[in-house]
Motif scaffolding. Structure first.
Motif, short mmCIF file in Angstrom:
data_model
loop_
_atom_site.label_atom_id
_atom_site.label_comp_id
_atom_site.label_asym_id
_atom_site.label_seq_id
_atom_site.Cartn_x
_atom_site.Cartn_y
_atom_site.Cartn_z
N MET A 16 0.84 -1.19 0.00
CA MET A 16 0.00 0.00 0.00
C MET A 16 0.88 1.24 0.00
N LYS A 17 0.31 2.32 -0.52
CA LYS A 17 1.01 3.59 -0.59
C LYS A 17 0.14 4.69 0.01
N GLU A 18 0.79 5.66 0.61
CA GLU A 18 0.12 6.88 1.03
C GLU A 18 0.62 7.99 0.12
N ILE A 19 -0.30 8.65 -0.55
CA ILE A 19 0.06 9.75 -1.42
C ILE A 19 -0.40 11.03 -0.74
N LYS A 20 0.52 11.97 -0.63
CA LYS A 20 0.22 13.29 -0.08
C LYS A 20 0.50 14.31 -1.18
N ALA A 21 -0.44 15.20 -1.40
CA ALA A 21 -0.27 16.23 -2.42
C ALA A 21 -0.63 17.58 -1.82
N MET A 22 0.26 18.55 -1.99
CA MET A 22 0.00 19.93 -1.61
C MET A 22 -0.25 20.68 -2.91
N ILE A 23 -1.47 21.21 -3.07
CA ILE A 23 -1.86 21.85 -4.32
C ILE A 23 -2.45 23.23 -4.06
N LYS B 14 -3.98 20.27 1.23
CA LYS B 14 -3.23 19.02 1.32
C LYS B 14 -4.21 17.86 1.21
N ILE B 15 -3.92 16.96 0.28
CA ILE B 15 -4.73 15.77 0.08
C ILE B 15 -3.91 14.56 0.52
N GLU B 16 -4.52 13.68 1.31
CA GLU B 16 -3.89 12.42 1.68
C GLU B 16 -4.80 11.30 1.23
N ILE B 17 -4.24 10.32 0.53
CA ILE B 17 -5.03 9.21 0.01
C ILE B 17 -4.20 7.92 0.08
N LEU B 18 -4.82 6.85 0.56
CA LEU B 18 -4.18 5.54 0.61
C LEU B 18 -4.66 4.72 -0.57
N VAL B 19 -3.72 4.08 -1.25
CA VAL B 19 -4.05 3.29 -2.43
C VAL B 19 -3.21 2.01 -2.46
N THR B 20 -3.59 1.09 -3.33
CA THR B 20 -2.77 -0.10 -3.52
C THR B 20 -1.53 0.31 -4.32
N ASP B 21 -0.52 -0.55 -4.29
CA ASP B 21 0.70 -0.27 -5.05
C ASP B 21 0.39 -0.06 -6.53
N GLU B 22 -0.55 -0.84 -7.05
CA GLU B 22 -0.89 -0.77 -8.47
C GLU B 22 -1.59 0.54 -8.84
N SER C 290 4.95 10.21 -2.13
CA SER C 290 4.41 8.87 -2.00
C SER C 290 5.27 8.10 -1.01
N SER C 291 4.62 7.42 -0.07
CA SER C 291 5.32 6.65 0.96
C SER C 291 4.71 5.26 1.08
N ASP C 292 5.53 4.31 1.49
CA ASP C 292 5.04 2.97 1.77
C ASP C 292 4.26 2.96 3.08
N ILE C 293 3.21 2.15 3.11
CA ILE C 293 2.42 1.94 4.32
C ILE C 293 2.64 0.50 4.75
N ASP C 294 3.17 0.32 5.95
CA ASP C 294 3.44 -1.03 6.45
C ASP C 294 2.19 -1.74 6.91
#
Length: 112
Positions: free
Chosen positions: A1-8, A60-68, A93-97
């Protein structure tokens, strides 16, 4: 899983959000904020009594997604939030353990 953070830019949020939703990415956390950086839009920098230094308003947007899903979400945000001017923002983008649903106890992708 990944956590994507975007500052827009705040004015781009509605378009980014709508595009993510229309592509099936429904779940995210959103914050209003203020920040400083080397790449701020000089026309949008301001100072206030609360923050007496030059800064920009951000969303700031935070969203958790699958690796794909990672590349798809990053591409949507980058393409939709881009104005081709300084201050468009940044994506991390960061890994989520581990992810655990507080209500159900489900783990991993099922917790999303």
């Amino acid at each position: 899983m990944k956590e994507i953070k975007a500052m827009i830019r705040p004015e781009k949020f509605e378009e980014v959000y709508s595009t993510l939703r229309s592509e099936g990415y429904c779940c995210m956390t959103v914050y209003h904020g203020e920040g400083t950086g080397r790449r701020g839009d000089p026309e949008k920098l301001n100072a206030t009594l609360e923050f007496p230094f030059l800064h920009s308003k951000i969303v700031k947007i935070e969203i958790l997604v699958t690796d794909e899903q990672q590349d798809d979400v990053i591409n949507i945000i980058q393409q939709t939030a881009c104005t081709h001017h300084k201050g468009d923002g940044i994506i991390y983008s960061s890994d989520i353990d581990k992810a655990i649903s507080i209500r159900t106890g489900e783990e991993g992708v099922a917790a999303l």
